[in-house]
Scaffold this motif. Structure first.
Motif, mmCIF file in Angstrom:
data_model
loop_
_atom_site.group_PDB
_atom_site.id
_atom_site.type_symbol
_atom_site.label_atom_id
_atom_site.label_comp_id
_atom_site.label_asym_id
_atom_site.label_seq_id
_atom_site.Cartn_x
_atom_site.Cartn_y
_atom_site.Cartn_z
ATOM 1 N N MET A 108 0.581 -1.355 0.416
ATOM 2 C CA MET A 108 0.160 0.038 -0.083
ATOM 3 C C MET A 108 0.904 1.398 -0.041
ATOM 4 S SD MET A 108 -3.755 0.538 0.172
ATOM 5 C CE MET A 108 -4.590 0.682 1.169
ATOM 6 N N THR A 109 0.278 2.240 -0.446
ATOM 7 C CA THR A 109 0.805 3.185 -0.687
ATOM 8 C C THR A 109 0.041 4.857 -0.084
ATOM 9 O OG1 THR A 109 0.340 4.846 -2.998
ATOM 10 C CG2 THR A 109 1.573 2.914 -3.134
ATOM 11 N N ASP A 110 0.683 5.677 -0.326
ATOM 12 C CA ASP A 110 -0.584 7.049 0.309
ATOM 13 C C ASP A 110 -0.398 7.510 -0.638
ATOM 14 O OD1 ASP A 110 1.953 8.026 -0.694
ATOM 15 O OD2 ASP A 110 2.714 9.380 1.425
ATOM 16 N N VAL A 111 -0.360 7.375 -2.252
ATOM 17 C CA VAL A 111 -1.202 8.102 -3.310
ATOM 18 C C VAL A 111 -2.773 7.464 -3.629
ATOM 19 C CG1 VAL A 111 -0.780 7.791 -5.680
ATOM 20 C CG2 VAL A 111 0.987 7.640 -4.615
ATOM 21 N N LEU A 112 -3.246 8.731 -4.146
ATOM 22 C CA LEU A 112 -5.263 8.200 -3.860
ATOM 23 C C LEU A 112 -5.084 8.933 -5.522
ATOM 24 C CD1 LEU A 112 -6.259 10.160 -0.690
ATOM 25 C CD2 LEU A 112 -5.986 7.420 -1.108
ATOM 26 N N LEU A 113 -5.559 7.832 -6.061
ATOM 27 C CA LEU A 113 -6.694 8.486 -7.068
ATOM 28 C C LEU A 113 -7.988 8.502 -6.691
ATOM 29 C CD1 LEU A 113 -6.726 8.822 -10.658
ATOM 30 C CD2 LEU A 113 -7.148 6.341 -10.312
ATOM 31 N N VAL A 114 -7.807 9.964 -6.810
ATOM 32 C CA VAL A 114 -9.510 11.225 -6.427
ATOM 33 C C VAL A 114 -10.093 11.243 -8.472
ATOM 34 C CG1 VAL A 114 -10.521 12.717 -6.118
ATOM 35 C CG2 VAL A 114 -8.546 12.135 -4.782
ATOM 36 N N LEU A 115 -11.801 10.732 -7.981
ATOM 37 C CA LEU A 115 -12.268 10.746 -9.124
ATOM 38 C C LEU A 115 -13.332 12.284 -9.465
ATOM 39 C CD1 LEU A 115 -12.788 7.239 -10.298
ATOM 40 C CD2 LEU A 115 -11.302 8.816 -11.155
ATOM 41 N N THR A 116 -14.175 12.829 -9.914
ATOM 42 C CA THR A 116 -14.867 13.845 -9.649
ATOM 43 C C THR A 116 -15.121 13.521 -11.587
ATOM 44 O OG1 THR A 116 -15.546 15.998 -8.845
ATOM 45 C CG2 THR A 116 -13.867 15.772 -9.718
ATOM 46 N N THR A 117 -16.365 14.569 -11.975
ATOM 47 C CA THR A 117 -16.873 14.774 -13.445
ATOM 48 C C THR A 117 -17.634 16.342 -12.895
ATOM 49 O OG1 THR A 117 -19.626 14.085 -12.256
ATOM 50 C CG2 THR A 117 -17.702 12.878 -14.020
ATOM 51 N N LEU A 118 -16.751 16.722 -13.814
ATOM 52 C CA LEU A 118 -17.553 18.324 -13.634
ATOM 53 C C LEU A 118 -18.410 18.812 -15.177
ATOM 54 C CD1 LEU A 118 -16.099 20.392 -12.058
ATOM 55 C CD2 LEU A 118 -14.751 17.933 -13.267
ATOM 56 N N PRO A 119 -19.562 19.710 -15.468
ATOM 57 C CA PRO A 119 -19.908 19.722 -16.266
ATOM 58 C C PRO A 119 -19.936 20.413 -17.657
ATOM 59 C CG PRO A 119 -19.919 22.165 -15.152
ATOM 60 C CD PRO A 119 -18.801 20.278 -14.551
ATOM 61 N N ASP A 120 -18.578 20.702 -18.106
ATOM 62 C CA ASP A 120 -18.401 20.454 -19.017
ATOM 63 C C ASP A 120 -15.771 21.056 -19.174
ATOM 64 O OD1 ASP A 120 -16.740 23.449 -18.890
ATOM 65 O OD2 ASP A 120 -18.888 23.678 -18.295
ATOM 66 N N ALA A 121 -15.274 20.658 -20.542
ATOM 67 C CA ALA A 121 -14.558 20.836 -20.704
ATOM 68 C C ALA A 121 -13.667 22.277 -19.751
ATOM 69 C CB ALA A 121 -13.999 20.492 -22.221
ATOM 70 N N ALA A 122 -14.112 23.472 -20.060
ATOM 71 C CA ALA A 122 -13.435 24.720 -19.622
ATOM 72 C C ALA A 122 -13.616 24.534 -18.033
ATOM 73 C CB ALA A 122 -14.534 25.810 -20.267
ATOM 74 N N THR A 123 -14.285 23.779 -18.042
ATOM 75 C CA THR A 123 -14.313 24.071 -15.980
ATOM 76 C C THR A 123 -13.490 22.693 -15.484
ATOM 77 O OG1 THR A 123 -16.816 24.986 -16.093
ATOM 78 C CG2 THR A 123 -15.787 23.767 -13.822
ATOM 79 N N ALA A 124 -13.413 21.937 -16.163
ATOM 80 C CA ALA A 124 -12.619 21.155 -15.647
ATOM 81 C C ALA A 124 -11.184 21.274 -15.570
ATOM 82 C CB ALA A 124 -12.765 19.414 -16.994
ATOM 83 N N GLN A 125 -10.917 21.383 -17.203
ATOM 84 C CA GLN A 125 -9.497 22.483 -17.305
ATOM 85 C C GLN A 125 -9.147 24.095 -15.780
ATOM 86 O OE1 GLN A 125 -8.567 23.616 -20.875
ATOM 87 N NE2 GLN A 125 -6.673 24.629 -20.097
ATOM 88 N N GLY A 126 -10.157 24.707 -15.873
ATOM 89 C CA GLY A 126 -9.903 25.584 -14.369
ATOM 90 C C GLY A 126 -9.312 25.003 -13.493
#
Length: 111
Positions: free
Chosen positions: A1-19
């Motif tokens: 086990m490591t101390d690294v996490l993969l966090v997942l989320t979703t956003l409504p559009d590409a511009a918001t995701a990039q920001g």
């Protein structure tokens, strides 16, 4: 086990995701954020079945940085109830896992 996490989320559009992705990396909350291709999400919300195109983010961070990352993500996220799921990284390339740790513990200007 490591101390690294993969966090997942979703956003409504590409511009918001990039920001949001850029903000998380610039602040040092995340070592890297991968922006995925749009996906179609189907879910119940406020008594109706909703369908929406969303842009997924895969955020690489550490256990130590998670609380600050979650706080920042909640503040930046446009949804009332954002999907924020943290998955532990069991194994990975040791040098990459070290890099994730280094990037989330150093001050942003020193990276």
């Amino acid at each position: 086990m490591t101390d690294v996490l993969l966090v997942l989320t979703t956003l409504p559009d590409a511009a918001t995701a990039q920001g949001i992705a850029r903000s998380l990396v610039e602040s040092g909350h995340a070592a890297c954020v991968s922006i995925g291709a749009p996906v179609r999400s189907i879910y119940p919300w406020q008594g109706a079945i909703e369908e929406a195109d969303e842009v997924p983010l895969a955020i690489k961070t550490t256990v130590a940085a998670y609380d600050a990352l979650e706080s920042a993500l909640r503040a930046l996220h446009p949804y009332d109830l954002p999907e924020i799921i943290a998955l532990p990284v069991d194994r990975g390339l040791p040098a990459y896992l070290q890099w994730v740790g280094d990037m989330t513990t150093k001050h942003p200007e020193s990276r």
